[in-house]
Write an enzyme that holds these catalytic residues in place. Structure first.
Site, mmCIF file in Angstrom:
data_model
loop_
_atom_site.group_PDB
_atom_site.id
_atom_site.type_symbol
_atom_site.label_atom_id
_atom_site.label_comp_id
_atom_site.label_asym_id
_atom_site.label_seq_id
_atom_site.Cartn_x
_atom_site.Cartn_y
_atom_site.Cartn_z
ATOM 1 N N ALA A 78 0.863 -1.179 0.000
ATOM 2 C CA ALA A 78 0.000 0.000 0.000
ATOM 3 C C ALA A 78 0.900 1.230 0.000
ATOM 4 O O ALA A 78 2.065 1.161 0.406
ATOM 5 C CB ALA A 78 -0.890 -0.019 1.231
ATOM 6 N N GLY A 96 0.648 -5.016 0.969
ATOM 7 C CA GLY A 96 -0.562 -5.102 0.142
ATOM 8 C C GLY A 96 -0.289 -5.760 -1.207
ATOM 9 O O GLY A 96 -1.198 -6.348 -1.810
ATOM 10 N N GLU A 100 -0.464 -9.360 -0.528
ATOM 11 C CA GLU A 100 -1.883 -9.656 -0.279
ATOM 12 C C GLU A 100 -2.683 -9.655 -1.575
ATOM 13 O O GLU A 100 -3.573 -10.480 -1.766
ATOM 14 C CB GLU A 100 -2.441 -8.624 0.721
ATOM 15 C CG GLU A 100 -1.841 -8.831 2.119
ATOM 16 C CD GLU A 100 -2.153 -7.697 3.084
ATOM 17 O OE1 GLU A 100 -1.948 -6.521 2.713
ATOM 18 O OE2 GLU A 100 -2.588 -7.982 4.207
ATOM 19 N N GLU A 147 4.971 -5.000 7.011
ATOM 20 C CA GLU A 147 4.255 -3.913 7.700
ATOM 21 C C GLU A 147 4.766 -3.684 9.118
ATOM 22 O O GLU A 147 4.767 -2.564 9.619
ATOM 23 C CB GLU A 147 2.745 -4.212 7.736
ATOM 24 C CG GLU A 147 2.037 -4.167 6.399
ATOM 25 C CD GLU A 147 1.989 -5.505 5.678
ATOM 26 O OE1 GLU A 147 2.810 -6.395 5.997
ATOM 27 O OE2 GLU A 147 1.141 -5.663 4.789
#
Ligand code: HXC
Length: 257
Positions: A65, A108, A111, A131
């Site tokens: 992200a 992300g 993911e 993260e």
């Protein structure tokens, strides 16, 4: 579309979506994710598309992200933006979705690759949930999908230390389907997509739905769900065509009807 490109007919019945923020290693900002959601929705509704390949570039599938976009946000900002409704929509894609991953698939990005149905990786791919190193934790399914894919001990280590795993490890651990040289990772993913695209698209969608259901239910209910989809396929012309073709010793011609 500013941050992705879409080719609906990259190969017969196979669409290709490329994440396209190369300077930022395809960091997944909100706009990019919105574009991806919209593209998948449109391809899902397009009868000329049966399988979708999602890729980045050689250096990065996606490095997570967009940290710069998230840096100043409060919990309430994050809650009201509700970015995960976009991810929920992506998860609902009916057609088989294959990630072609090279380089970084982090946070992300990892993911997102796991939200796809299969992963073809280049030898240079690296998967990670880093993260923890920036004071947070996975938020788009990492703690759940990674654990189911590679087991608790390995997932826990990745999530708690932020360490990356190589493509070779990812294959050995069952996270990816196949590892190939970087020169051919996209081609291999498209080949896999093309094989699936030769099947009845109704059958592949109902089969995908049933496999995914195994994550979300207990065995009896999953078997019941599978059976319903199995019966439903006997309402399709493709079932008649597929079985007749076998009996007549010829190749089937599936129409998605
Ligand atoms: C914003 C990013 C980014 C990211 C890289 N960039 N990752 N920008 N968000 N996630 C930017 C860098 O700031 C830099 O921009 C440019 O991309 C190139 O990156 P470098 O760091 O210079 O490259 P390199 O030294 O090769 O290191 C690559 C890297 C590193 C190891 C991948 O960039 C990195 O650690 N990135 C962050 C990975 C991460 O923590 N991901 C998880 C994010 S949180 P400039 O302008 O400086 O040149 C997350 C939560 C998910 O994903 C849950 C919600 C969806």
């Amino acid at each position: 579309m500013e941050f992705i490109t879409v080719e609906a007919q990259y190969a017969p019945y196979v669409a290709l979506i490329r994440l396209n923020r190369p300077k930022e290693l395809n960091a997944l900002n909100l706009q990019l994710m919105g574009e991806l959601r919209d593209a998948l929705k449109a391809l899902d509704a397009d009868d000329t598309v049966r399988t979708i390949v999602l890729t980045g570039n050689e250096r990065a599938f996606a490095a997570g992200a967009d940290i710069k976009q998230m840096a100043g946000k409060t919990a309430i900002d994050m809650l009201t933006v509700d970015q995960f409704s976009t991810w929920d929509q992506i998860k609902k894609t009916k057609k088989p979705l294959i990630a072609a991953v090279s380089g970084f698939a982090l946070g992300g990005g990892c993911e997102l690759s796991m939200t796809c149905d299969m992963i073809v990786a280049s030898e240079t791919a690296q998967f990670g949930q880093p993260e923890i190193k920036i004071g947070v934790m996975p938020g788009a399914g990492g703690t759940q999908r990674l654990t189911r894919a590679i087991g608790k001990a390995r997932a826990m280590e990745m999530v708690l230390t932020g360490k990356f795993i190589s493509a070779e490890e990812a294959e050995r651990f069952g996270l990816v389907n196949k590892v190939v040289p970087v020169e051919v990772y996209l081609e291999e993913a498209v080949k896999l997509a093309s094989t699936i695209a030769q099947m009845s698209p109704i059958a592949s969608q109902l089969a995908k739905e049933a496999v995914n259901r195994s994550y979300e239910t207990h065995l009896d209910e999953g078997l019941h769900f599978e059976r319903k989809n199995f019966y439903l396929l006997f309402a399709s012309e493709d079932q008649t065509e597929g079985m007749n073709a076998f009996v007549e010793k010829r190749a089937p011609e599936f129409k998605g009807k």
